[in-house]
Motif scaffolding. Sequence first.
Motif, PDB file in Angstrom:
ATOM      1  N   HIS A   1       0.829  -1.213   0.000  1.00 35.85           N
ATOM      2  CA  HIS A   1       0.000   0.000   0.000  1.00 35.85           C
ATOM      3  C   HIS A   1       0.863   1.262   0.000  1.00 35.85           C
ATOM      4  N   SER A   2       0.437   2.236  -0.780  1.00 33.73           N
ATOM      5  CA  SER A   2       1.286   3.395  -1.015  1.00 33.73           C
ATOM      6  C   SER A   2       1.092   4.472   0.051  1.00 33.73           C
ATOM      7  N   GLN A   3       2.023   5.396   0.093  1.00 32.76           N
ATOM      8  CA  GLN A   3       1.977   6.443   1.127  1.00 32.76           C
ATOM      9  C   GLN A   3       0.842   7.428   0.888  1.00 32.76           C
ATOM     10  N   HIS A   4       0.683   7.858  -0.352  1.00 33.06           N
ATOM     11  CA  HIS A   4      -0.251   8.955  -0.598  1.00 33.06           C
ATOM     12  C   HIS A   4      -1.518   8.525  -1.319  1.00 33.06           C
ATOM     13  N   GLY A   5      -1.720   7.211  -1.420  1.00 30.06           N
ATOM     14  CA  GLY A   5      -2.993   6.713  -1.952  1.00 30.06           C
ATOM     15  C   GLY A   5      -3.686   5.928  -0.874  1.00 30.06           C
ATOM     16  N   LEU A   6      -4.954   5.682  -1.039  1.00 24.64           N
ATOM     17  CA  LEU A   6      -5.681   4.790  -0.139  1.00 24.64           C
ATOM     18  C   LEU A   6      -6.317   3.774  -1.064  1.00 24.64           C
ATOM     19  N   ASN A   7      -5.647   2.649  -1.274  1.00 34.90           N
ATOM     20  CA  ASN A   7      -6.005   1.741  -2.350  1.00 34.90           C
ATOM     21  C   ASN A   7      -6.036   2.564  -3.635  1.00 34.90           C
ATOM     22  N   SER A   8      -7.200   2.590  -4.340  1.00 32.00           N
ATOM     23  CA  SER A   8      -7.183   3.309  -5.624  1.00 32.00           C
ATOM     24  C   SER A   8      -7.646   4.756  -5.481  1.00 32.00           C
ATOM     25  N   GLN A   9      -7.691   5.279  -4.274  1.00 34.04           N
ATOM     26  CA  GLN A   9      -8.198   6.638  -4.100  1.00 34.04           C
ATOM     27  C   GLN A   9      -7.053   7.637  -3.844  1.00 34.04           C
ATOM     28  N   PHE A  10      -7.306   8.872  -4.169  1.00 31.58           N
ATOM     29  CA  PHE A  10      -6.434  10.044  -3.945  1.00 31.58           C
ATOM     30  C   PHE A  10      -5.341  10.236  -5.004  1.00 31.58           C
ATOM     31  N   GLN A  11      -4.907   9.152  -5.652  1.00 28.43           N
ATOM     32  CA  GLN A  11      -3.769   9.298  -6.564  1.00 28.43           C
ATOM     33  C   GLN A  11      -4.081  10.221  -7.733  1.00 28.43           C
ATOM     34  N   ASN A  12      -5.374  10.452  -8.000  1.00 33.35           N
ATOM     35  CA  ASN A  12      -5.742  11.294  -9.150  1.00 33.35           C
ATOM     36  C   ASN A  12      -5.771  12.786  -8.796  1.00 33.35           C
ATOM     37  N   LEU A  13      -5.542  13.133  -7.530  1.00 33.49           N
ATOM     38  CA  LEU A  13      -5.717  14.538  -7.140  1.00 33.49           C
ATOM     39  C   LEU A  13      -4.515  15.408  -7.507  1.00 33.49           C
ATOM     40  N   GLU A  14      -4.818  16.593  -8.032  1.00 36.36           N
ATOM     41  CA  GLU A  14      -3.754  17.519  -8.458  1.00 36.36           C
ATOM     42  C   GLU A  14      -2.820  17.842  -7.291  1.00 36.36           C
ATOM     43  N   TRP A  15      -3.392  18.070  -6.109  1.00 36.38           N
ATOM     44  CA  TRP A  15      -2.567  18.493  -4.972  1.00 36.38           C
ATOM     45  C   TRP A  15      -1.509  17.468  -4.577  1.00 36.38           C
ATOM     46  N   LEU A  16      -1.731  16.212  -4.941  1.00 38.09           N
ATOM     47  CA  LEU A  16      -0.792  15.186  -4.485  1.00 38.09           C
ATOM     48  C   LEU A  16       0.228  14.792  -5.554  1.00 38.09           C
ATOM     49  N   GLN A  17       0.070  15.383  -6.760  1.00 37.96           N
ATOM     50  CA  GLN A  17       0.919  14.924  -7.872  1.00 37.96           C
ATOM     51  C   GLN A  17       2.415  15.097  -7.594  1.00 37.96           C
ATOM     52  N   ASP A  18       2.768  16.159  -6.900  1.00 43.13           N
ATOM     53  CA  ASP A  18       4.196  16.397  -6.671  1.00 43.13           C
ATOM     54  C   ASP A  18       4.848  15.344  -5.779  1.00 43.13           C
ATOM     55  N   VAL A  19       4.055  14.734  -4.926  1.00 46.48           N
ATOM     56  CA  VAL A  19       4.661  13.771  -3.990  1.00 46.48           C
ATOM     57  C   VAL A  19       4.461  12.317  -4.407  1.00 46.48           C
ATOM     58  N   ILE A  20       3.528  12.081  -5.319  1.00 48.33           N
ATOM     59  CA  ILE A  20       3.272  10.690  -5.712  1.00 48.33           C
ATOM     60  C   ILE A  20       4.278  10.244  -6.772  1.00 48.33           C
ATOM     61  N   LYS A  21       5.014   9.209  -6.420  1.00 42.79           N
ATOM     62  CA  LYS A  21       5.985   8.686  -7.398  1.00 42.79           C
ATOM     63  C   LYS A  21       5.815   7.169  -7.447  1.00 42.79           C
ATOM     64  N   ASP A  22       4.561   6.749  -7.567  1.00 38.33           N
ATOM     65  CA  ASP A  22       4.291   5.334  -7.346  1.00 38.33           C
ATOM     66  C   ASP A  22       4.467   4.422  -8.547  1.00 38.33           C
TER      67      ASP A  22
END
Length: 688
Positions: free
Chosen positions: A573-594
């Motif tokens: 499980h990833s740090q900035h997602g919750l299963n398949s949720q949140f990864q699509n949000l603009e605010w999190l794009q800078d930190v998501i490197k999944d």
Amino acid sequence: MLKDSNNYKVTRQACPRNCYDSCSILSYTEDGVLKKISGDPANSFTNGKLCAKGYSYINRVYSKQRLKNPLYQKVRGSGKWINISWDEAYTIIAEKILKLYDKYNSNLSICLNKYSGNFGLLHYAIEGFFNSIAPTTRVAGSPCWSAGLDANFIDYGGNVNLDPELMIHAKLIILWGVNPAWTSVHSMPFIYSAQEQGATVITIDPLYTASARKSDIYLQVETGKDLELTLAITRVLCDLDLVDHQSLQRHTSNYQQYIDELKKIKLDHLLVACGQDYTTIEKIAKLIIGNKPLLIWTGFGLQRHARGGQTIHAINALAVLTGSLDCLYSGVQYAQQKTWDFTWNIMNYQSSLTTAHHTSRFLNINNFADELTNTSEPPVKFLWLACRNLLNQSPEYDKMVAALTQLELIVCVEQFMTADALMADLVLPTTTQFEEWDIVYSYWHHWISINQPAIKPLYDCKSDLDIMQGLAQKLNSLRPGFSGFPTDKTVFDFIDEQFNQSMYQRLNINDWRELIDAPRKYMVPDLQQTKTIYAFQKNFYTDNSVINTSTEKESNKIALITNTYKYHLLTTHSQHGLNSQFQNLEWLQDVIKDSRFIIHPCTAKSESVRDESLIKVYNDNGIIYGKVFLSKDVPKNVVLFYQGWQPQHDLLINKIVSVCATDMGELTTGSKGLAFYDTLVNFEIVRS
Ligand SMILES: Nc1nc2c(c(=O)[nH]1)N[C@H]1C(S)=C(S)[C@@H](COP(=O)(O)OP(=O)(O)OC[C@H]3O[C@@H](n4cnc5c(=O)[nH]c(N)nc54)[C@H](O)[C@@H]3O)O[C@H]1N2
Ligand SMILES: Nc1nc2c(c(=O)[nH]1)N[C@H]1C(S)=C(S)[C@@H](COP(=O)(O)OP(=O)(O)OC[C@H]3O[C@@H](n4cnc5c(=O)[nH]c(N)nc54)[C@H](O)[C@@H]3O)O[C@H]1N2
Ligand code: SF4
Ligand SMILES: [Mo]
């Protein structure tokens, strides 16, 4: 109405995601617009803070990607969506349901697949609606935690947790196959407090995780070999005669047999299998026996293996052997289910329909594609997806897509255009928790929170409860009495019905509306400090398979590793997602490197790939192309890829994840769990 110093209206929400922490949230709105959110300080577990995902909720609510109104695509998968009204949507759905009922004299061709997108209490209205139209086809089981739930059910008679805030008292904490620094961030301050008071923290994980970094000792176990590791520790304790015999006598009936069996296994075999040497195991064994309170947190990651249930059994047994079950603030933590005793009336509305079938039909949630295809008399023709990202989160994407072709109507209730929504005929837009009432409770801590609407539903969105009521109304207008789901009840009526006097007593309130003043902690007196009364009754040693370390599956796997596939594919499980949720949000794009395959530099060298190389990762299920990222945090025999929403369709990792069942899960959830982390792969370079 509550106002803060900026004159913002303040409301209480709770995070309903499938997350250990179930945070209590405060929302600040001005002129009906959500301006700011924070953790609620009135909940001592949330303690006024949220995770990065939580703080990005405003972006989720107002995301340009939010679904705004009901959508219909005439040709499935064509992407040619037309906007329709709710009435048109309800009519299409109701007419299809009635047509199928008339054809089969049964509603078994109607299927619901719901899981964990929103765990709020009122979202059980979905099950409530399906129960209200006579037997239907449903899913049994869970892709998440079944094996561990069963092991604890067998050992303790149920799944109960000590209040995790009590972790501060522990002298030794073992984070075993769990990564709370990412997956339960609010647990960490309690672990740090314990450390500050002298506790030792050990992390046992094949990956050098964020939690391992915060620990005093890190043990890199061979993937899937915790059973051998546990037995090795147990064996050393027995050999050194450091076992607590009184505890064993008090809680078990057949421990001597267990120890005798264990002594038949060569310690060396165990050590080689789990990748440890004697000195390390002896050191861990002595720490375990010499430090009380001992708190072992067995994670969900630990049991996503073929022998996941047995592994947790063996760890529970180790805890008894050390006498820690009778010790204040000690025990093995996994999850809690038993604690909450709602009435669940929301699911109990009966149908008066006469049908050819008297009981619902259950398909294994973890083998859904096959079961959907093979089910007949009647075949499934209608699928309702809610709180579910079936195509993204389940193994065998291609098979699943093929299985869906038999369906005459797929309805997906969503906030975003997910993999499932893209394959649906009808997509219904639903509210976020900031736009609806709800009650949220936890499977980890003991807090319960109210969720008030902070703002009105955006666009043309409706809550799952409203949608089910709207559909019941449409069905009954076309065919009176078809659904028994109440269409005249308000949301408050539904909440009223969920509580009973014993719950109110334990929450120390007279009415759930008092939760608007503050979240409450549920008092479970016998669970406040020890798990003693829940300790093993007789089942300490239930079957030889705990000891028999080479089950059939395990030997098959070993053969596969040596013969065909060299690497374990971990999709944790990833740090900035919750299963398949949140990864699509603009605010999190800078930190998501999944979306990268993470491998050890030595592995890269031996396979002639470099950082950023494009590789193809494959097994019998398929091929995925992706970029390499090098890290020494991963063992040499592991390829790591964090699971979650992959906006680039080509990177849907579950396309190459196998359907391998865990050893347990049927007792508590109705079907075996999924050994996601037993997937094996090879990879080769495409472009360096
Ligand atoms: N490879 C791999 N796959 C895994 C795992 C793994 O470790 N590796 N983990 C597994 C685990 S542990 C789990 S729990 C499952 C999770 O599987 P799911 O429960 O299917 O996944 P989620 O992404 O949590 O949520 C599904 C959808 O619910 C939607 N949703 C959110 N709120 C609402 C709402 O109020 N109403 C409706 N109708 N929809 C809503 C979200 O937008 C999301 O698209 O995935 C499993 N899949
Ligand atoms: N940020 C964030 N939080 C989440 C979620 C999320 O997706 N993101 N998902 C939520 C959900 S649905 C769940 S189920 C939980 C999951 O919470 P966790 O159980 O913490 O998560 P996992 O990522 O499944 O696995 C935890 C650890 O187990 C390790 N592991 C894998 N195989 C083995 C093994 O053989 N032995 C040992 N000892 N360790 C092993 C993994 O490397 C990983 O570091 O978190 C919840 N919270
Ligand atoms: S995802 Fe978990 S930690 Fe983050 S806000 Fe929600 S409940 Fe809290
Ligand atoms: Mo999960």
